[in-house]
Motif scaffolding. Structure first.
Motif, PDB file in Angstrom:
ATOM      1  N   ASP A  83       0.717  -1.230  -0.012  1.00 14.58           N
ATOM      2  CA  ASP A  83       0.274  -0.048  -0.049  1.00 14.58           C
ATOM      3  C   ASP A  83       0.866   1.269  -0.058  1.00 14.58           C
ATOM      4  O   ASP A  83       0.346   2.380   0.387  1.00 14.58           O
ATOM      5  N   ALA A  84       1.895   1.203  -0.351  1.00 15.77           N
ATOM      6  CA  ALA A  84       3.007   2.195  -0.657  1.00 15.77           C
ATOM      7  C   ALA A  84       4.037   2.314  -1.663  1.00 15.77           C
ATOM      8  O   ALA A  84       4.145   1.202  -2.117  1.00 15.77           O
ATOM      9  N   LEU A  85       4.581   3.449  -1.982  1.00 13.64           N
ATOM     10  CA  LEU A  85       5.377   3.469  -3.174  1.00 13.64           C
ATOM     11  C   LEU A  85       6.203   4.695  -2.962  1.00 13.64           C
ATOM     12  O   LEU A  85       5.934   5.643  -2.407  1.00 13.64           O
ATOM     13  N   SER A  86       7.603   4.514  -3.387  1.00 12.82           N
ATOM     14  CA  SER A  86       8.434   5.887  -3.174  1.00 12.82           C
ATOM     15  C   SER A  86       9.287   5.853  -4.459  1.00 12.82           C
ATOM     16  O   SER A  86       9.866   4.898  -5.103  1.00 12.82           O
ATOM     17  N   TRP A  87       9.467   7.010  -4.736  1.00 15.04           N
ATOM     18  CA  TRP A  87      10.383   7.442  -5.823  1.00 15.04           C
ATOM     19  C   TRP A  87      11.484   8.202  -5.408  1.00 15.04           C
ATOM     20  O   TRP A  87      11.189   9.546  -5.218  1.00 15.04           O
ATOM     21  N   ASP A  88      12.617   7.754  -5.123  1.00 14.77           N
ATOM     22  CA  ASP A  88      13.676   8.575  -4.419  1.00 14.77           C
ATOM     23  C   ASP A  88      13.843   9.856  -5.003  1.00 14.77           C
ATOM     24  O   ASP A  88      14.057  10.149  -6.236  1.00 14.77           O
ATOM     25  N   GLY A  89      13.656  10.986  -4.238  1.00 17.19           N
ATOM     26  CA  GLY A  89      14.108  12.308  -4.474  1.00 17.19           C
ATOM     27  C   GLY A  89      12.867  12.857  -5.087  1.00 17.19           C
ATOM     28  O   GLY A  89      12.805  13.975  -5.729  1.00 17.19           O
ATOM     29  N   THR A  90      11.769  12.118  -5.508  1.00 21.36           N
ATOM     30  CA  THR A  90      10.607  12.843  -6.187  1.00 21.36           C
ATOM     31  C   THR A  90       9.339  12.787  -5.152  1.00 21.36           C
ATOM     32  O   THR A  90       8.737  13.678  -4.902  1.00 21.36           O
ATOM     33  N   VAL A  91       8.816  11.475  -4.862  1.00 22.69           N
ATOM     34  CA  VAL A  91       7.719  11.293  -4.339  1.00 22.69           C
ATOM     35  C   VAL A  91       7.576  10.070  -3.487  1.00 22.69           C
ATOM     36  O   VAL A  91       7.925   9.110  -3.900  1.00 22.69           O
ATOM     37  N   ALA A  92       6.640  10.125  -2.581  1.00 21.23           N
ATOM     38  CA  ALA A  92       6.330   9.072  -1.737  1.00 21.23           C
ATOM     39  C   ALA A  92       4.722   8.954  -1.668  1.00 21.23           C
ATOM     40  O   ALA A  92       3.900   9.914  -1.595  1.00 21.23           O
ATOM     41  N   ILE A  93       4.274   7.521  -1.959  1.00 14.99           N
ATOM     42  CA  ILE A  93       2.787   7.619  -1.911  1.00 14.99           C
ATOM     43  C   ILE A  93       2.369   6.653  -1.012  1.00 14.99           C
ATOM     44  O   ILE A  93       2.912   5.395  -0.867  1.00 14.99           O
ATOM     45  N   GLU A  94       1.254   6.947  -0.041  1.00 16.31           N
ATOM     46  CA  GLU A  94       0.757   6.095   0.821  1.00 16.31           C
ATOM     47  C   GLU A  94      -0.518   5.970   1.019  1.00 16.31           C
ATOM     48  O   GLU A  94      -1.309   6.944   0.649  1.00 16.31           O
ATOM     49  N   ALA A  95      -1.139   4.803   1.210  1.00 20.67           N
ATOM     50  CA  ALA A  95      -2.694   4.610   1.478  1.00 20.67           C
ATOM     51  C   ALA A  95      -3.184   5.038   2.907  1.00 20.67           C
ATOM     52  O   ALA A  95      -2.354   4.739   3.779  1.00 20.67           O
ATOM     53  N   ASP A  96      -4.140   5.841   3.181  1.00 21.13           N
ATOM     54  CA  ASP A  96      -4.565   5.987   4.268  1.00 21.13           C
ATOM     55  C   ASP A  96      -5.786   4.948   4.773  1.00 21.13           C
ATOM     56  O   ASP A  96      -5.942   4.116   4.071  1.00 21.13           O
TER      57      ASP A  96
END
Length: 775
Positions: A574-587
């Motif tokens: 439920d999460a993803l990260s792109w180093d130096g750009t964005v982190a995406i997390e599910a609430d």
């Protein structure tokens, strides 16, 4: 007797002598692989003919017979293929080479099926030519020949060589109840039969199950599955068990090994028959079966507040409003449903997810209401089929098809999609379809791969039929007499060998159709009689009020699809990260939140620009979330592979992505709508209001065109869900001598407080559309 997989694995791993012998065999095999691989590739590339190919393999295999390939199953069959099948008229050499092109661990099932069908035709041809059985390659040899060649070309820990010993051992694993039998697997009395892609995929389900539940079986070689099945077939001693056996799993639950749901076929490789079960064993099997029977009852509602939690689970997979999910849920409680709407709005995904998720129930393990343990035994899996324009009653109900057995043509009933799906919900206590009735048919749960958890076998209460692209088929014609059944009759009349039979329809059975509303005027129409039998629920794209949630799921899914292109992208459940750009997390509600490292960096700025343009296009063409994912994914591929560092470079990727994924869907727009998009992209934001008002004044002399232009705004809402223009506003503007809109409204509708990027390719395509429309 209950046999557990753990018992068998424990005994297998304790046989150290066997393990040592197999590891030594694996070492010798691996040493010979490069030479065998080169020989096979030479044949596929056309650098050797079938005769040379067979001769080279014969020499290489006889230097040390480690592959079990020099006997009847492989080399003798290749010899027959070359000697008796091949010739100037048949050109089997070329046809065999074509079948092998692209063969690897992934395509092996497809190649087995194609080669099997080819050998069936060859068997018929050569028998008519007077050849004896000893000269003809038996179709049943197809899985061994193809899988062995595939292994030589592409050996992996998941590769399967279909030795008779492997298929015998696999059969015993299922017969003793150690693993569940996938519904689509073909079984003889002693063997597993592999003749189609579906059969091969069913075996792969078992491989997946073993990898997850007993990873200790993997011995570091590519032969672990073969070794285990061989050992089970040759060394594991167990008493004969009934065909339906309750399996004790690690967690103490019971699953049904559904041997009877597999297709029983006669094997050309059979050697011995298992003794029939005793009367006591039959009684035991019947007692166990009775525990699996479920009531034949209407579709039951899911209690609140569990339903709220299950709706949130649907929303973790697809961005959809709770009230819309409830509308579909209520419509399914009432009967059959068609989901209609623009492309890309998630209709097919909803059709698959809702039956499987919304009818789950709490188990006794669920101690807390806020985090219940859930069971799918009250939910429904789906059979997905896509409609085509050649559908007929044979496609959905049944047909009589020819089959060749030992050179003799006979005919059998082949059930269509609807009949086959209904039958999945029943257990039949009779011998012939003429005996179908509520007395001989009993509702039982089914075990099949889950849709939400790919590759895992789950037990469901029943199966429903999903017909994708509903109106691409002449659906009224294809349903035939089923129209009466869908109208409230409780039986479906099915053509069979000796006439027809009445198949009872489970009270909780449903059909879900999906229909692309953009194409409904260009494809097959649906009769009023059929419309009366379905509820129609419209699935529209998310609104601007859902912008944040949609942006999160779009970027999450787009990045997930391209994560293999960059080590800087890491993906969790439920999460993803792109180093130096964005982190995406599910609430907690399942919505994805974007956490930018720097909102003003080149990619975030380009992403916002892309979203503004996408929302403006949506004014006139309500594109779904899937199109947004495709647009951003194309941007990401170009930018990641070329390591874009500037806003201008990312906008260039946006320009190309718009041309590659969106622009061709705009050809259906009205001329005035194309003109507005063109004006927006070619006019500075500070001048757009004046330019647009000039366009409205030109339309004042054509009220219908003016209405059409303004009506496009009547469904667009702001960030708070409030309409920019109400119906009363539109009437007021049309009545003006010089139609105008407030600058504030235009600024929000067209995002005029932001500079739009320069998109020369996209503008050029719109200019072409203008020229075609004579603008």
């Amino acid at each position: 007797m209950v046999v557990t997989l753990d018992e068998i694995v424990e005994a297998y791993l304790a046989d150290k002598d066997f393990q040592a012998d197999r590891l030594e065999l694996a070492r010798r095999r691996d040493e010979s692989l490069p030479m065998l691989q080169e020989t096979v590739q030479q044949f596929i590339r056309g650098r050797s003919n079938l005769e040379t190919f067979r001769s080279l393999l014969d020499m290489e295999l006889r230097t040390g017979e480690d592959w079990g390939a020099t006997g009847m199953g492989f080399m003798v069959q290749l010899n027959n293929l070359n000697k008796y099948h091949n010739g100037p008229d048949s050109n089997v050499d070329l046809r065999f080479r074509i079948i092998l092109q692209g063969l690897n661990a992934i395509t092996v099932g497809q190649c087995i099926e194609v080669f099997y069908e080819f050998l069936l035709a060859e068997q018929d041809r050569l028998r008519r030519a007077g050849k004896s059985s000893g000269m003809i390659v038996a179709p049943s040899r197809s899985p061994f020949i193809i899988s062995l060649l595939a292994f030589w070309l592409d050996p992996t820990p998941r590769s399967i060589i279909y030795y008779t010993s492997l298929r015998k051992g696999l059969h015993r694993l299922m017969a003793t109840g150690a693993v569940s039998t996938p519904p689509d697997l073909a079984l003889s009395t002693t063997n597993v039969e592999i003749r189609t892609t579906t059969h091969h995929e069913a075996v792969n389900e078992i491989v997946d199950y073993l990898i997850r539940h007993v990873p200790e079986l993997q011995d570091g070689t590519n032969y672990w599955f073969e070794s285990f099945c061989y050992w089970v077939g040759e060394h594991w001693q167990s008493s004969a068990l009934p065909e339906n056996t309750l399996v004790a799993e690690k967690d103490g639950t019971n699953l049904l090994t559904q041997t009877l749901t597999g297709t029983t076929v006669a094997s050309e490789d059979e050697e011995t028959l298992d003794p029939p079960p005793s009367t006591a064993e039959k009684t035991e099997a019947e007692a166990r079966m009775s525990k699996l029977l479920i009531p034949h009852e209407p579709l039951l509602p899911t209690p609140e507040p569990l339903l709220i939690q299950l709706i949130q689970e649907v929303q973790r997979h697809i961005l959809v409003d709770e009230q819309l999910v409830r509308r579909i849920y209520h419509a399914l409680l009432a009967g059959h449903v068609i989901l209609t709407g623009p492309p890309g709005t998630g209709k097919t995904e909803l059709a698959r997810l809702i039956p499987e998720i919304l009818w789950q129930s709490k188990t006794d393990d669920g101690e807390q209401d806020d985090d219940p343990a859930l069971s799918r035994e009250t939910a429904y899996t789906t059979r997905m089929v896509t409609a085509t324009d050649d559908w007929s009653p044979r496609t959905l109900i049944s047909s009589i098809v020819p089959q060749t057995i030992n050179g003799t043509v006979s005919y059998k009933v082949q059930y269509g999609h609807l009949t086959a799906t209904i039958l999945k919900n029943w257990s039949f206590d009779g011998n012939q379809p003429e005996e179908w009735s509520t007395l001989t048919l009993h509702r039982t749960r089914i075990t099949t791969p889950a849709g939400t958890e790919r590759g895992t076998l789950q037990t469901f209460k029943g199966q429903w039929l999903v017909i994708d692209e509903f109106n691409r088929a002449p659906i009224d014609l294809a349903l035939g007499d089923a129209l009466t059944a869908l109208g409230g009759n409780d039986v479906l009349r099915v053509p069979i060998d000796n006439g027809s039979a009445e198949l009872p329809i489970p009270q909780d059975f449903r059909i879900i159709g999906t229909l692309n509303s953009f194409d409904r005027h260009y494809l097959n129409q649906i009769s009023e009689a059929l419309k009366r039998r379905f509820s129609f629920v419209e699935i529209l794209p998310p609104t601007r009020a859902q912008r944040s949630a949609e942006q999160g799921i779009v970027l999450y899914k787009a990045l997930k699809k391209v994560s293999h292109l960059s080590q800087a992208i890491s993906v969790d459940a439920d999460a993803l990260s792109w180093d130096g750009t964005v982190a995406i997390e599910a609430d907690a509600s399942g919505q994805y939140e974007l956490l930018w490292e720097d909102e003003n960096a080149p990619f975030p700025a380009a992403f916002r620009a892309a979203w503004h343009i996408f929302e403006i296009i949506r004014i006139y063409r309500p594109l779904g979330t899937a199109q947004a994912i495709g647009l951003i994914r194309h941007m990401l591929i170009a930018g990641i592979l070329q390591d874009y560092k500037t806003y201008e470079a990312w906008c260039g990727a946006l320009d190309a992505a718009l041309c590659d994924t969106i622009v061709d869907q705009l050809q259906v727009l009205l001329p005035d709508e194309i003109e507005t998009l063109f004006l927006y992209l070619t006019t500075p934001p500070e001048s757009f209001a004046d330019t647009y008002h000039q366009q409205l004044n030109e339309l004042a002399s054509a009220p219908q065109r003016l209405y059409g232009q303004l009506r496009a705004f009547s469904t667009i809402v702001d960030d708070n869900g409030i309409l920019y223009l109400s119906d009363a506003d539109i009437e007021r503007i049309v009545a003006l001598d010089q139609p105008t809109m407030t600058n504030a409204t235009l600024q929000q509708l067209f995002h005029l407080d932001h500079e739009h990027p320069t998109l020369p390719q996209f503008i050029r395509r719109l200019r072409v559309f203008k020229a075609e429309r004579g603008l």
